[in-house]
Design a protein around this motif. Structure first.
Motif, PDB file in Angstrom:
ATOM      1  N   ALA A   1     -23.430  48.687 -33.810  1.00 28.21           N
ATOM      2  CA  ALA A   1     -22.432  48.077 -32.935  1.00 28.21           C
ATOM      3  C   ALA A   1     -21.218  48.992 -32.794  1.00 28.21           C
ATOM      4  N   SER A   2     -20.965  49.787 -33.829  1.00 30.38           N
ATOM      5  CA  SER A   2     -19.854  50.735 -33.797  1.00 30.38           C
ATOM      6  C   SER A   2     -20.137  51.816 -34.823  1.00 30.38           C
ATOM      7  N   LEU A   3     -19.409  52.916 -34.723  1.00 25.65           N
ATOM      8  CA  LEU A   3     -19.610  53.994 -35.689  1.00 25.65           C
ATOM      9  C   LEU A   3     -19.164  53.579 -37.079  1.00 25.65           C
ATOM     10  N   ALA A   4     -18.097  52.785 -37.152  1.00 24.76           N
ATOM     11  CA  ALA A   4     -17.577  52.358 -38.454  1.00 24.76           C
ATOM     12  C   ALA A   4     -18.411  51.244 -39.057  1.00 24.76           C
ATOM     13  N   GLY A   5     -19.049  50.413 -38.218  1.00 21.22           N
ATOM     14  CA  GLY A   5     -19.811  49.278 -38.717  1.00 21.22           C
ATOM     15  C   GLY A   5     -18.917  48.100 -39.062  1.00 21.22           C
ATOM     16  N   THR A   6     -19.539  46.940 -39.206  1.00 15.19           N
ATOM     17  CA  THR A   6     -18.840  45.701 -39.543  1.00 15.19           C
ATOM     18  C   THR A   6     -19.229  45.262 -40.946  1.00 15.19           C
ATOM     19  N   ASP A   7     -18.271  44.733 -41.695  1.00 19.59           N
ATOM     20  CA  ASP A   7     -18.576  44.228 -43.033  1.00 19.59           C
ATOM     21  C   ASP A   7     -18.804  42.718 -42.976  1.00 19.59           C
ATOM     22  N   HIS A   8     -19.898  42.257 -43.573  1.00 20.72           N
ATOM     23  CA  HIS A   8     -20.234  40.837 -43.627  1.00 20.72           C
ATOM     24  C   HIS A   8     -20.047  40.361 -45.072  1.00 20.72           C
ATOM     25  N   LYS A   9     -19.164  39.397 -45.277  1.00 17.65           N
ATOM     26  CA  LYS A   9     -18.894  38.896 -46.627  1.00 17.65           C
ATOM     27  C   LYS A   9     -19.827  37.744 -46.963  1.00 17.65           C
ATOM     28  N   VAL A  10     -20.413  37.794 -48.152  1.00 18.63           N
ATOM     29  CA  VAL A  10     -21.305  36.737 -48.639  1.00 18.63           C
ATOM     30  C   VAL A  10     -20.845  36.324 -50.033  1.00 18.63           C
ATOM     31  N   THR A  11     -20.658  35.029 -50.241  1.00 19.32           N
ATOM     32  CA  THR A  11     -20.242  34.509 -51.543  1.00 19.32           C
ATOM     33  C   THR A  11     -21.475  34.139 -52.361  1.00 19.32           C
ATOM     34  N   VAL A  12     -21.533  34.626 -53.590  1.00 14.31           N
ATOM     35  CA  VAL A  12     -22.653  34.360 -54.496  1.00 14.31           C
ATOM     36  C   VAL A  12     -22.198  33.323 -55.513  1.00 14.31           C
ATOM     37  N   GLY A  13     -22.801  32.132 -55.479  1.00 16.05           N
ATOM     38  CA  GLY A  13     -22.367  31.050 -56.355  1.00 16.05           C
ATOM     39  C   GLY A  13     -21.077  30.434 -55.835  1.00 16.05           C
TER      40      GLY A  13
ATOM     41  N   GLN B   1     -27.041  38.407 -39.719  1.00 14.57           N
ATOM     42  CA  GLN B   1     -27.608  39.379 -38.795  1.00 14.57           C
ATOM     43  C   GLN B   1     -26.652  40.572 -38.769  1.00 14.57           C
ATOM     44  N   ALA B   2     -27.162  41.742 -39.120  1.00 17.70           N
ATOM     45  CA  ALA B   2     -26.313  42.920 -39.238  1.00 17.70           C
ATOM     46  C   ALA B   2     -26.958  44.109 -38.533  1.00 17.70           C
ATOM     47  N   ALA B   3     -26.131  44.912 -37.890  1.00 18.15           N
ATOM     48  CA  ALA B   3     -26.595  46.110 -37.204  1.00 18.15           C
ATOM     49  C   ALA B   3     -26.574  47.297 -38.164  1.00 18.15           C
ATOM     50  N   PRO B   4     -27.312  48.355 -37.852  1.00 16.31           N
ATOM     51  CA  PRO B   4     -27.226  49.567 -38.678  1.00 16.31           C
ATOM     52  C   PRO B   4     -25.779  50.040 -38.788  1.00 16.31           C
ATOM     53  N   ARG B   5     -25.439  50.575 -39.940  1.00 22.17           N
ATOM     54  CA  ARG B   5     -24.097  51.022 -40.327  1.00 22.17           C
ATOM     55  C   ARG B   5     -23.203  49.869 -40.763  1.00 22.17           C
ATOM     56  N   ASP B   6     -23.605  48.637 -40.522  1.00 19.02           N
ATOM     57  CA  ASP B   6     -22.875  47.498 -41.077  1.00 19.02           C
ATOM     58  C   ASP B   6     -23.040  47.470 -42.589  1.00 19.02           C
ATOM     59  N   THR B   7     -22.136  46.786 -43.251  1.00 19.63           N
ATOM     60  CA  THR B   7     -22.250  46.579 -44.690  1.00 19.63           C
ATOM     61  C   THR B   7     -22.240  45.081 -44.980  1.00 19.63           C
ATOM     62  N   VAL B   8     -22.866  44.714 -46.087  1.00 22.82           N
ATOM     63  CA  VAL B   8     -22.855  43.336 -46.570  1.00 22.82           C
ATOM     64  C   VAL B   8     -22.233  43.364 -47.957  1.00 22.82           C
ATOM     65  N   THR B   9     -21.088  42.709 -48.102  1.00 21.64           N
ATOM     66  CA  THR B   9     -20.373  42.687 -49.381  1.00 21.64           C
ATOM     67  C   THR B   9     -20.575  41.337 -50.053  1.00 21.64           C
ATOM     68  N   PHE B  10     -21.198  41.364 -51.213  1.00 20.92           N
ATOM     69  CA  PHE B  10     -21.443  40.152 -51.985  1.00 20.92           C
ATOM     70  C   PHE B  10     -20.284  39.953 -52.971  1.00 20.92           C
TER      71      PHE B  10
ATOM     72  N   ILE C   1     -31.157  39.449 -44.935  1.00 19.53           N
ATOM     73  CA  ILE C   1     -30.463  40.178 -43.872  1.00 19.53           C
ATOM     74  C   ILE C   1     -31.455  40.391 -42.737  1.00 19.53           C
ATOM     75  N   ASN C   2     -31.080  40.009 -41.551  1.00 22.70           N
ATOM     76  CA  ASN C   2     -31.891  40.189 -40.344  1.00 22.70           C
ATOM     77  C   ASN C   2     -33.261  39.527 -40.395  1.00 22.70           C
ATOM     78  N   PRO C   3     -33.369  38.291 -40.901  1.00 20.68           N
ATOM     79  CA  PRO C   3     -34.660  37.613 -40.779  1.00 20.68           C
ATOM     80  C   PRO C   3     -34.942  37.317 -39.299  1.00 20.68           C
TER      81      PRO C   3
END
Length: 412
Positions: free
Chosen positions: A213-225, A239-248, A341-343
Motif C-alpha cells: 500500500a506504501s513504501l513505509a507500510g502500515t502497522d497493525h496492532k493486535v492485543t494478546v490476552g 488483512q495486511a499488504a506486503p511491507r506492513d507490520t503486525v505488532t502483537f 494474517i490474510n485469511p
C-alpha cells in the motif's frame, strides 16, 4: 479594467456553481470488485469523486482497446487499502471532466494475474457510448471480462499440467481438513509511490496481489490476552499488504505468538516465527511487544502457547495447573486462541475453519494431536513439545501441596 476583472470572476463563480459532483463507490462492504455506479454522464467541469471501500483498490485510467492496462500519461489514484471493519472516513480521489470524450477506468489490483480485479469486471466509464454503439460500456466491460477469462484459463492449464498432492482433503480421525489451495507463481512489475520493481510471489485463489500500500507500510496492532485474562487475540485476524507490520502487544498472563499451519493449528511451524514467552504481571501498565513483517499476501496462521506462573503472588500458593494445559486437559490454542494474517474468507480455509479445527484437534475432545508449547515458566521454545514425565511430576507435586494447604486452611 475593474469591470472586466469582476466579470471574469463572476463567470468563473457561475461555472463553478453549475458544476456537478458525481459520487462513485470503489468496492463495497462485502468486498465485491465493482464500481457503483459503473458508468455516468458528466458535463465539462463536473467532478467525479471516488470513495474507496473495503479491500485494496485503485482508480486507474485505461483505454477502450485495452481496458485492463494503464494509459500512458493517464491518471491513477494508487492503491487505497481499506480494512474490513472500517465504517467511515474512507479515502477519496477526485478527477475533473475537462471535455466530453469518454473516460475509461479500471482497478489495477492483481493486474495480469488470474485474480485481476479488472478481469472480474471492475471497470468504470464517464461519457461512454450508448448500448448498441461500438464504444458502449457493455462492450468495454465484456472486453475486461474476456481478459480475465484468458488469465484464468492460462493459470488453470498450468495447474492441471502440474497437479499437486493438495487436491484431496486430509482426513484425521473423524475430522476432514479442507485441501490446500493450488498456488501459482506470478511475476509482476509493481509501482508504489515513486518506486518501481519486479516481484515474484505465490498467488493463492482469493488473495490480493503482492502490492504494498506504501513504501513505509502500515502497522497493525493486535492485543494478546487481556487484563481480565481472557484467551483472545484482538482483533482475531487482519488483512495486511506486503511491507506492513503486525505488532502483537502482550497483556496479562504468559503468552507466546507462535506461527503454525492451517493443517496443524496448535503446532509450531518448523521455520516459523516465535515470540518466546512474554510474562505480564497483573498490575503492569506498559506491555511488551513482538512485531512480524508481512512479505506477501499468503495466509499466515498463528496460535498462543501459555504457561501459567508457578506462584500466584497474591496468596503465594502453587497453582493446580499443568504448565501447558488447563485442568481439564484442553490447551489454550484448543480453546480457540488463534490468529491469522490474510485469511481468504471466501475459501474453505477461512479463519472460522482454522479456529474450529484448532478446537477440534486440541480441545477437551481432542483426537490425539497435542499442543507443542515450551516447558518452562520463564520461557522456552514453543516447538519443543511437552515433557510428559516432568509435567506429571509437577502436577502431582501441586496436588500434594494443595492438599496440605487445604489442611492448614482448615486449622486457621
Amino acid at each position: 479594467m475593474f469591470f472586466a476583472t469582476s466579470l471574469s470572476a463572476g463567470l468563473l463563480l457561475a461555472s463553478s456553481a453549475f458544476a456537478a459532483m458525481h459520487d462513485v463507490q470503489v468496492g463495497n462492504s462485502n468486498g465485491d470488485t465493482v464500481f457503483t455506479p459503473e458508468a455516468i454522464f458528466a458535463d465539462v467541469g463536473d467532478q467525479v469523486i471516488f470513495h474507496f471501500q473495503q479491500k485494496n483498490h485503485s482508480v486507474t485510467q485505461s483505454s477502450f482497446p485495452a481496458p485492463c492496462g494503464p494509459v500512458d500519461g493517464g491518471f491513477s489514484s494508487g492503491f487505497h487499502p481499506v480494512p474490513a471493519n472500517q465504517t467511515d472516513n474512507f479515502d477519496t480521489y477526485t478527477i475533473v471532466v475537462n471535455d466530453t470524450k469518454p473516460i475509461w477506468v479500471h482497478c489495477e489490483q492483481a493486474a495480469n494475474t488470474p485474480l485481476s480485479h479488472c478481469g472480474k469486471g471492475m471497470v468504470f466509464a464517464v461519457n461512454c457510448g450508448p448500448d448498441g454503439a461500438q464504444n458502449s460500456f457493455t462492450n468495454f466491460k465484456n472486453s475486461a471480462l474476456a481478459i480475465g477469462a484468458q488469465l484464468q484459463s492460462a493459470a488453470s492449464s498450468a495447474s492441471s499440467a502440474a497437479p499437486t498432492a493438495t487436491d484431496a482433503p486430509i482426513v484425521t480421525g473423524s475430522i476432514t481438513i479442507p485441501p490446500a489451495p493450488t498456488q501459482s507463481v506470478v511475476t509482476v512489475t509493481v509501482t508504489v509511490e515513486a518506486s518501481t520493481w519486479t516481484t515474484t510471489y505465490s498467488s493463492y485463489p482469493g488473495s490480493p496481489a503482492a502490492t504494498p500500500a506504501s513504501l513505509a507500510g502500515t502497522d497493525h496492532k493486535v492485543t494478546v490476552g487481556s487484563s481480565n485474562g481472557t484467551l483472545t487475540y484482538d482483533p482475531p485476524s487482519v488483512q495486511a499488504a506486503p511491507r506492513d507490520t503486525v505488532t502483537f502487544e502482550f497483556h496479562q498472563k504468559n503468552h507466546t505468538v507462535t506461527q503454525s499451519t492451517f493443517d496443524q493449528p496448535c503446532n509450531k511451524k518448523a521455520d516459523g516465527f516465535d515470540s518466546g514467552f512474554m510474562f505480564v504481571d497483573a498490575n503492569v501498565t506498559e506491555f511488551p511487544t513482538f512485531t512480524v513483517t508481512v512479505n506477501d499476501t499468503a495466509p499466515i496462521w498463528a496460535y498462543v502457547s501459555l504457561i501459567p506462573p508457578l506462584y500466584d503472588r497474591r496468596v503465594n500458593y502453587i497453582l493446580l495447573q499443568c504448565r501447558q494445559h488447563l485442568p481439564d486437559g484442553s490447551s489454550h490454542c484448543g480453546l480457540g486462541m488463534v490468529f491469522a494474517i490474510n485469511p481468504v474468507e471466501s475459501s474453505p480455509r477461512n479463519f472460522t475453519a482454522f479456529k474450529t479445527l484448532a478446537q477440534a484437534l486440541n480441545g477437551t475432545n481432542s483426537t490425539g494431536a497435542t499442543s507443542t508449547g515450551g516447558n518452562s515458566s520463564t520461557g522456552g521454545d514453543a516447538g519443543n513439545g511437552d515433557n510428559s514425565a516432568a509435567s506429571s511430576v509437577a502436577t502431582n507435586v501441586a496436588l500434594g501441596l494443595g492438599s496440605i494447604f487445604a489442611v492448614v486452611a482448615a486449622l486457621l
